[in-house]
Design a protein around this motif. Structure first.
Motif, PDB file in Angstrom:
ATOM      1  N   ARG A 122       1.232  -0.973  -0.113  1.00 32.62           N
ATOM      2  CA  ARG A 122       0.626  -0.259  -0.153  1.00 32.62           C
ATOM      3  C   ARG A 122       1.095   1.403  -0.366  1.00 32.62           C
ATOM      4  O   ARG A 122       1.897   1.581   0.364  1.00 32.62           O
ATOM      5  CB  ARG A 122      -0.829  -0.087   1.067  1.00 32.62           C
ATOM      6  CG  ARG A 122      -2.050  -1.128   1.352  1.00 32.62           C
ATOM      7  CD  ARG A 122      -3.017  -1.176   2.126  1.00 32.62           C
ATOM      8  NE  ARG A 122      -3.453  -2.887   2.642  1.00 32.62           N
ATOM      9  CZ  ARG A 122      -4.702  -2.702   1.771  1.00 32.62           C
ATOM     10  NH1 ARG A 122      -4.945  -1.588   0.826  1.00 32.62           N
ATOM     11  NH2 ARG A 122      -5.169  -3.273   1.540  1.00 32.62           N
ATOM     12  N   GLY A 129       0.650   3.342  -4.113  1.00 32.55           N
ATOM     13  CA  GLY A 129       0.061   2.135  -3.469  1.00 32.55           C
ATOM     14  C   GLY A 129      -0.952   0.803  -4.011  1.00 32.55           C
ATOM     15  O   GLY A 129      -1.534   1.315  -4.698  1.00 32.55           O
ATOM     16  N   ASP A 132      -3.932  -0.623  -3.479  1.00 33.19           N
ATOM     17  CA  ASP A 132      -4.688   0.750  -3.273  1.00 33.19           C
ATOM     18  C   ASP A 132      -5.741   1.452  -4.314  1.00 33.19           C
ATOM     19  O   ASP A 132      -7.061   1.554  -4.754  1.00 33.19           O
ATOM     20  CB  ASP A 132      -4.588   2.131  -2.812  1.00 33.19           C
ATOM     21  CG  ASP A 132      -4.133   1.639  -1.232  1.00 33.19           C
ATOM     22  OD1 ASP A 132      -4.108   1.396   0.022  1.00 33.19           O
ATOM     23  OD2 ASP A 132      -2.696   2.411  -1.030  1.00 33.19           O
ATOM     24  N   ASN A 259      -5.568   6.431  -7.817  1.00 33.60           N
ATOM     25  CA  ASN A 259      -6.341   5.523  -7.683  1.00 33.60           C
ATOM     26  C   ASN A 259      -6.819   5.080  -8.556  1.00 33.60           C
ATOM     27  O   ASN A 259      -6.118   4.412  -9.666  1.00 33.60           O
ATOM     28  CB  ASN A 259      -6.418   5.429  -6.061  1.00 33.60           C
ATOM     29  CG  ASN A 259      -5.991   5.665  -4.915  1.00 33.60           C
ATOM     30  OD1 ASN A 259      -4.308   4.544  -4.869  1.00 33.60           O
ATOM     31  ND2 ASN A 259      -6.040   5.974  -3.763  1.00 33.60           N
TER      32      ASN A 259
END
Length: 435
Positions: A122, A129, A132, A259
């Motif tokens: 992460r 990460g 994530d 993300n």
């Protein structure tokens, strides 16, 4: 045994700290004892923190680094992928801004019949990460048992998941200390941390993506090269075919930083599109991984173009409980920054963009903090692009408007424009190969 009759320890942690403080060497036996005693709690955090600082300041010899790596491997379990009927090859990146390469890379390499066990982590601080990012996909899960990992490698060809708690547990404890004591940058500790996990993972071959520049942990090229050579030597000493690429992280990689938006960009690459720099690095690492696995002539571009890599991606997402067709999280608020005048994008410094994305909620300050999957930054231009006044430069996304001011503060001066017509050149993403 009475409380007075305790086992006599063969060494004293204070003696070892003093010797390393005074630029001395630790023996193999001392290092093995130190890691074992730290794992079982006899050597306490304060002592290991002092030793980490001594190592940061004074370094370790190659033999010491090898001993430290092997001792951390032996602190826990080792995975074994014998019997899969496939060669195993893995990739590790030292981290950067917009670095989503694992997502398109794993299915691309697995499309050639190679098993890719990607035990990932992460994000912490300005570097994202992998887990994530993937948890932006509804239903996708990171935690798999060893049996599930083997089954997925056999059936799908690749897996991206969290490393088990029993894999190099000494490294997990030491890493947490390094992060809070200002010793993250110590090359012997970085090298032994990365390689203990990768060797314990049981892969037969490994390719390292060692980054340098403003968005990397190793800003200076020379230190990144030293780290890469150290890790390649450790891998080979342990019988793992290992090579490293030194790659440029002075500007963010691709157009997405966050993300969910990085997942979207990765899927674009798997569909045969995506930003040129992401495709370039994905292809370079895939070629290197397949060469390490005995397929030096694999046509990786064809596997992106004809949908084979996308097919593996979809099977991978489904195998780990996700829906590859589900909508990804969208932000509640956005803020677009536009060019005040015409010009050419001369600079786009990676670190400020990483810090800004973190402040928007895409990263975490502590391991236990949640991330906001929809938060992040979408770039609309790259270095060398010509822009006109009023043209969008980048868009910030967050679930709380109150996060925008501090993110914008981090970005002051991060993107610079030169006069219209100025030629801006940037070197290749892959600067060198070691191994």
């Amino acid at each position: 045994m009475t409380t007075e009759q305790r086992t006599v320890e063969p060494f004293d942690a204070v003696d070892l700290i003093r010797r390393k403080r005074d630029r001395g060497e630790l023996t193999t036996e001392e290092i093995r004892w130190l890691v074992d005693a730290f794992t079982r709690g006899y050597v306490v955090d304060e002592q290991m923190s002092a030793l980490a600082m001594a190592i940061l300041l004074n370094g370790m010899g190659r033999r010491e680094i090898k001993d430290l790596t092997l001792a951390m491997i032996d602190s826990g379990e080792r995975l074994n992928f014998d019997g899969l009927g496939k060669t195993t090859v893995d990739k590790h990146s030292t981290g950067g801004v917009g670095d989503k390469i694992t997502l398109p890379l794993m299915p691309l390499v697995a499309a050639f019949g190679v098993a890719v066990p990607q035990l990932s982590g992460r994000g912490l601080g300005h570097t994202g990460g992998t887990l994530d990012k993937l948890e932006s996909i509804p239903g996708w899960r990171a935690d798999l048992s060893n049996a599930e990992i083997r089954e997925q490698l056999r059936d799908v060809g690749g897996v991206i998941c969290a490393a088990g708690a029993e894999l190099a547990p000494a490294d997990k404890r030491l890493y947490a200390l390094r992060d809070t004591t200002g010793t993250v940058e110590a090359i012997p500790l970085i090298a032994s941390s990365i390689m203990s996990k990768k060797i314990a993972e049981g892969t037969a071959a490994l390719v390292l993506d060692v980054k340098f520049g403003s968005g990397a942990f190793m800003r200076e090229y020379d230190r990144a090269e030293e780290l890469a050579r150290t890790m390649v030597e450790l891998g080979r000493d342990a019988g793992v075919n290992t090579a490293a690429l030194l790659t440029d992280m002075n500007a963010p990689l691709g157009l997405a930083i966050g993300n969910a938006n990085e997942v979207r960009e990765s899927v674009e690459v798997l569909a045969g599109g995506g930003p040129a720099d992401v495709v370039e690095l994905t292809v370079a690492l895939a070629r290197e991984m397949l060469a390490q696995a005995g397929q030096p002539d694999a046509d990786v571009e064809a596997a992106l173009a004809d949908g084979r890599a996308m097919d593996v991606w979809r099977r991978f997402v489904v195998a780990q409980g996700g829906d590859p067709d589900a909508a990804l999280p969208e932000p509640r608020h956005t803020h677009t920054v536009r060019a005040e005048a015409a010009g050419v994008v001369a600079g786009q410094e990676a670190l400020p963009f990483g810090i800004a994305a973190w402040r928007l909620g895409a990263g975490r300050a502590r391991q236990q903090d949640p991330v906001v999957h929809a938060a992040g930054i979408d770039l609309h231009v790259k270095p060398g692009d010509a822009v006109v006044a009023g043209q969008p430069l980048y868009t910030l996304s967050a679930d709380e408007e109150g996060r925008f001011p501090r993110a914008l503060e981090a970005l002051e001066g991060a993107l610079t424009l030169d006069a219209p017509g100025t030629e801006v050149s940037r070197g290749p993403i892959v600067a060198a190969r070691i191994g």
